[in-house]
Design an enzyme around this catalytic site. Structure first.
Site, PDB file in Angstrom:
ATOM      1  N   ASP A 198      -7.240   1.278   8.134  1.00 18.16           N
ATOM      2  CA  ASP A 198      -5.889   1.800   7.878  1.00 18.16           C
ATOM      3  C   ASP A 198      -5.746   3.184   8.486  1.00 18.16           C
ATOM      4  O   ASP A 198      -5.225   4.111   7.863  1.00 18.16           O
ATOM      5  CB  ASP A 198      -5.606   1.830   6.369  1.00 18.16           C
ATOM      6  CG  ASP A 198      -4.171   2.228   6.051  1.00 18.16           C
ATOM      7  OD1 ASP A 198      -3.327   2.191   6.965  1.00 18.16           O
ATOM      8  OD2 ASP A 198      -3.889   2.603   4.898  1.00 18.16           O
TER       9      ASP A 198
ATOM     10  N   GLU B 151       0.824  -1.206   0.000  1.00 19.03           N
ATOM     11  CA  GLU B 151       0.000   0.000   0.000  1.00 19.03           C
ATOM     12  C   GLU B 151       0.859   1.258   0.000  1.00 19.03           C
ATOM     13  O   GLU B 151       0.518   2.256  -0.639  1.00 19.03           O
ATOM     14  CB  GLU B 151      -0.920  -0.007   1.227  1.00 19.03           C
ATOM     15  CG  GLU B 151      -1.933   1.132   1.268  1.00 19.03           C
ATOM     16  CD  GLU B 151      -1.443   2.372   1.990  1.00 19.03           C
ATOM     17  OE1 GLU B 151      -2.155   3.392   1.956  1.00 19.03           O
ATOM     18  OE2 GLU B 151      -0.332   2.349   2.577  1.00 19.03           O
TER      19      GLU B 151
END
Length: 452
Positions: free
Chosen positions: A347, A319
């Site tokens: 997240d 990511e």
């Protein structure tokens, strides 16, 4: 003539259903808080593996860690999804200092930005302070050529949600080096994207267009940034810096996936990202999201929940500097003709959960808000249109009608730790982490019983 149930029976059935949902959610929270495994799993990820930048040995270890842990819970399926990811390494510790016309020097605490090139030895240049990228674009190349650009914009402390302040300052890190290079700059240093004034520099990825020459790019601590600004106001300042970072060819890595098979083949995805930056331990970003997601699935299995749809937990790789885990997952899902109806991401750290953001769709938001009363006692109070998550975002390109949610947390401390050496296991609160896992599990359950 169509037979209609009396209204009191319909209301009775509705009340029974609400009571059943309330009872099951209570079971979820009881299990998370009394017999939860999220905190120990986070300790193991942080201390046994550590920081996990894509392409590193630690990232490979994290894949093995995730696969073994998921298999230990006896989910219906556990497998690896092969992807190609970038490989960047920081190299030896960075060094930097400034010097004024009097010969005074001040050592700086800096970190190379992900994707930066090294300096090939010690470099030196006059420092030109520019507030932000918009101001930089207005300058004449003659003002910038062979200088070191210092982008100094600080977080706007008036933003209640610190992610909003981060969003405004993000171009400093994401685009600053690219724009400075176009003007002939020798290098770029930025004020770290952080809420407090302290001596921890915060790294993160920077981007270069294909036709732009890469230049060294680094972040300095907010405390250092204040001092550099002060020195520049007093006269000419020279900055010297040395960085040894390198970009290598792409490597093979994996998304790590576990599933509980549903009654149909429609898929609800939940997850976070397994990679982190190479400083600290990646505890809040995004070790917390990883263990939230694993624990959410474990709780449902432990409670013997039989889902309507397949529930898939994904530990996404990469990511931080490319999102190839999320992009590959979405592309492969479409190629396999899978039907994705919902995705939920964590997240934003292991802080107190306060609700869920729903990716722009009025109908989806109203669908979630019908459960406000049910979730009120768990302090899940905020449900609004907003951001889902970087990892799950690419699914929207292939499944535009699907629902996407991002778990929202109390954001006040997140950017104390984000992408810095301070992001370690010890700064995560056990109870808040467990509440996050319970919130994730609860939302997966509610979407499973709600979505067709």
């Amino acid at each position: 003539m169509k037979f209609l149930l009396p209204i009191f029976l319909l209301l009775s059935f509705s009340n029974i259903k609400a009571q059943a949902d309330s009872t099951f959610i209570r079971y979820i929270y009881d299990l998370a808080l009394e017999n939860g495994e999220a905190y120990e799993n986070l300790r193991s990820l942080c201390k046994d593996i550590g920081a996990r930048v894509t392409g590193s040995a630690e990232a490979e270890m994290a894949v093995k860690w995730g696969e073994k842990l998921l298999k230990s819970y006896n989910f219906d399926k556990v497998y690896l999804q092969e992807i190609q990811v970038p490989h960047w390494e920081r190299g030896t510790t960075e060094a930097a200092w400034i010097e004024n016309e009097k010969g005074d020097i001040l050592k700086l605490n800096i970190l190379a930005l992900g994707g930066s090139i090294g300096t090939n030895g010690l470099i030196s240049g006059e420092v030109i302070e520019v507030k932000n990228v918009d101001a930089l674009k207005l300058l004449n190349p003659n003002e910038i050529k062979d200088k070191i650009v210092f982008l100094s914009e600080a977080f706007n402390q008036k933003h209640i949600n610190t992610f909003s302040a981060y969003g405004y300052c993000y171009p400093l890190r994401g685009d600053g080096a690219n724009e400075a290079s176009k003007l002939g700059a020798k290098a770029v240093v930025i004020r770290s994207l952080a809420t407090p004034t302290d001596n921890h520099p915060h790294t993160g990825v920077t981007h270069f267009d294909k036709d732009v020459n890469k230049i060294p790019a680094a972040a300095m601590s907010t405390q250092n940034a204040d001092m550099v600004s002060k020195w520049i106001k007093q006269g000419k300042v020279t900055l010297k810096m040395e960085m040894d970072c390198k970009v290598f060819p792409d490597v093979t890595s994996y998304n790590v996936i576990a599933e509980i098979t549903g009654k149909d083949k429609k898929i609800i995805t939940l997850g976070g990202h397994l990679d982190s930056w190479d400083v600290g331990e990646g505890a809040h970003d995004d070790g917390a999201g990883i263990v939230h997601s694993i624990e959410a699935l474990r709780i449902l299995k432990t409670l013997n929940y039989k889902p309507n749809h397949t529930i898939r937990c994904v530990l996404f790789m990469n990511e931080e500097n490319g999102n190839f885990g999320g992009k590959s997952y979405a592309k492969l899902a479409k190629e396999a003709n899978e039907e994705h109806i919902c995705a939920i991401e964590s997240d934003r750290g292991g802080f107190l959960p306060i609700g869920f953001d729903v990716v722009e769709n009025t109908n989806h938001l109203e669908l979630v808000k019908q459960y406000e009363n049910l979730l009120f006692d768990y302090d899940l109070l905020k449900f609004k249109n907003g951001h889902g998550g970087v990892d799950i975002g690419p699914l929207k390109e292939y499944y535009p009608e699907m629902m996407q949610l991002g778990m929202a947390i109390n954001s006040q401390e997140y950017f104390n730790y984000h992408h810095s050496e301070a992001d370690v296991f010890e700064v995560v609160n056990k109870r808040e982490l467990e509440l996050g896992a319970a919130a994730m599990s609860t939302m997966v359950y509610l979407m499973d019983i709600t979505l067709d």
